[in-house]
Design a protein around this motif. Sequence first.
Motif, PDB file in Angstrom:
ATOM      1  N   TYR B  29       0.833  -1.207   0.000  1.00 16.19           N
ATOM      2  CA  TYR B  29       0.000   0.000   0.000  1.00 16.19           C
ATOM      3  C   TYR B  29       0.867   1.257   0.000  1.00 16.19           C
ATOM      4  O   TYR B  29       0.610   2.202  -0.754  1.00 16.19           O
ATOM      5  N   PHE B  30       1.918   1.258   0.843  1.00 18.17           N
ATOM      6  CA  PHE B  30       2.748   2.457   0.933  1.00 18.17           C
ATOM      7  C   PHE B  30       3.589   2.673  -0.322  1.00 18.17           C
ATOM      8  O   PHE B  30       4.010   3.779  -0.596  1.00 18.17           O
ATOM      9  N   LEU B  31       3.833   1.596  -1.083  1.00 18.04           N
ATOM     10  CA  LEU B  31       4.698   1.741  -2.246  1.00 18.04           C
ATOM     11  C   LEU B  31       3.947   1.954  -3.562  1.00 18.04           C
ATOM     12  O   LEU B  31       4.555   2.366  -4.552  1.00 18.04           O
ATOM     13  N   VAL B  32       2.640   1.679  -3.576  1.00 13.56           N
ATOM     14  CA  VAL B  32       1.893   1.760  -4.829  1.00 13.56           C
ATOM     15  C   VAL B  32       2.042   3.117  -5.536  1.00 13.56           C
ATOM     16  O   VAL B  32       2.352   3.151  -6.729  1.00 13.56           O
ATOM     17  N   PRO B  33       1.861   4.236  -4.826  1.00  9.39           N
ATOM     18  CA  PRO B  33       2.000   5.517  -5.543  1.00  9.39           C
ATOM     19  C   PRO B  33       3.379   5.701  -6.166  1.00  9.39           C
ATOM     20  O   PRO B  33       3.486   6.231  -7.269  1.00  9.39           O
ATOM     21  N   PHE B  34       4.419   5.246  -5.460  1.00 10.91           N
ATOM     22  CA  PHE B  34       5.769   5.373  -6.013  1.00 10.91           C
ATOM     23  C   PHE B  34       5.886   4.538  -7.298  1.00 10.91           C
ATOM     24  O   PHE B  34       6.435   4.977  -8.301  1.00 10.91           O
TER      25      PHE B  34
END
Lengths: 336, 293
Positions: B29-34
């Motif tokens: 979840y925390f890496l999806v935007p990156f």
Amino acid sequence: MGHAVLDRPAHPPLPSIDPSEPTMTLLIEESASSTQEKAHKARGKVRLREHLMGWLFVGPFGIVFLAMLIAPLGYALYLSLWQKKLIGGTSFVFLGNYVKAFTDPTFLSGVWFVVRFSLVAIPLQILIALAMALIVDAVTSLFTRFSRLMVFLPYAIPTVIGAVMWGFLYSKSFGPLTDIFGLFGAPAPDFFSKNLIFYGLINVVTWQWAGYYMIILYAALQGIDPSLYEAARMDGAGKWQIALRIKIPLIAPALLLILVFSLIGTLQFFNEPQILRYLAAGTIAPGFTPNMYAYQQAFGLANFNYGSAISFALGGIVFVCVYAFLFFTRKRRSFF
Amino acid sequence: MTGSSSAGARRRPQRHLPLQIFLGFLVVYFLVPFWWVIVNSSKDAPGLFGGSNTLWFADQVDYFGNIQRLFTYDGGIYGRWILNSTLYAFAGGIGATILAVMAGYGFAKYRFAGRRFSFSILLGALMVPATALVIPTFMMFSGLGLTNTIWAVILPSLLNPFGVYLMHVYARDAVPDEILDAARVDGAGELRTFLQVAFPLMRPAVVTVLLLSAVASWNNYFLPLAMLSDNRLFPVTVGLGLWQGIASANNSGSTSLWSLIILGALVSVIPLVIAFFTLQRHWRGGLSVGGLR
């Protein structure tokens, strides 16, 4: 990464963390007010020097503090007591602007929005942060070490850029939501719609801050003396009991700190809705949050007096909320 | 039991698979935007709008072309924004840190007249919302003719009451009075005692405060947005916000701007990510201070 050295914080254990092992410095600090004061009186002239040196060290910050905090606050208060009219010029209205603000439906709905938002966003962020911190603290593996860094990554991203990134992901034209929901044959949710923008923003804020709070809580957990766990284990406590009865109570000051900071930050909500406003045309009005309203009044409508009054009223609301919160948790002493 | 031997007890390998899987979901979840930004900054405008695969690379990966377009668009304004951000972050960060270190040390180690009173004012100031100051500061600066200059952004970011609080706590606990007294007995002046004895002991907290204030300046949006009107003075946050406004306003005519914004967001993030990763041993030690007591 991967080195055992990096796993431990590189600082010496802080004396004040562990009440069972008071160090010499701590003992001296605690009785400082009485013994040191006496010692200083005996020294006479040295005291004057101490006053002088103290102010020399604190002075430069003091000047910036006066110029960049006290002066603007005073000026804002002054401005907020006046009103500029097209006819008749500027006149003194005393609390008129505040009466106007607290009866202004736009301002009140903005305040109501940030209060509601805080009530959902803050517990959610802190729960996620606490869960991650407890896992990363309890389970030592290469993966948890990697996760700790990755989860913290969003904190290094400017909130504006974070909002821009999520704006892309929410977007109908190039975001992945249509594809993902298409797999299940469902229509993609539109986070820019009036119904869902609240959750869209909750998600952005949680993504941005949960990792930072996790790091603070993790640092606090690492400061706990592990012999406490050993003792609890001997008394028959399980992993969950250790987490709930020992770890969480011992990091209560850190939890309180992040609660207060997230409350202050969330009530001033500005960057994310301001950025997403362009994409969610019509959903986010210029007066969506109190800060956006103040910005619109001051810079959009050149109504600096009313803008200042809104800023000041919002500052007052933040102050009251934080103090009420600290009062109810009765932790003022341990925080400061 | 001493600290060194108990540290080993916690290092015992423990594998909780369900917990790690839960953590794995959160990491995704925390890496999806990156991931989305990394993938989509390789696409050109048709690939961005026409491509169906939004979470994977298009047929042709064109980072270099996009980077070239990013840094040449509008006379290379993006590079200027990055340089401005760097200037604001360094000037504001270093200045705020010097002031905070000195003041924190002064509050912790000297019992001067008015100390208690000024410290309680400082603690009250921790709760003053920073954005409440933007409009009145703008009015003040516009009276002084300082708006739309770099000083309008740098001067307000010198104020960091939390940094002072953090340094105070750290100096109080990590710098023993005996060492300072010993240095004085040996004939070192107050300034030398501070620089050569106290400062090295305070270093983890100094790095933390420096990093936090530099990041705060780099991330600042409301203040520069209000203060600056000349887009050649914008930091990258305000600049990208401007581009996004333009791109959203005329959706059809500015599709090429979207790919610049995506790549611009990625490029602007790289310096901070590098700073955090390389300095992590230092700031992690300092961060624990604020939360404990």
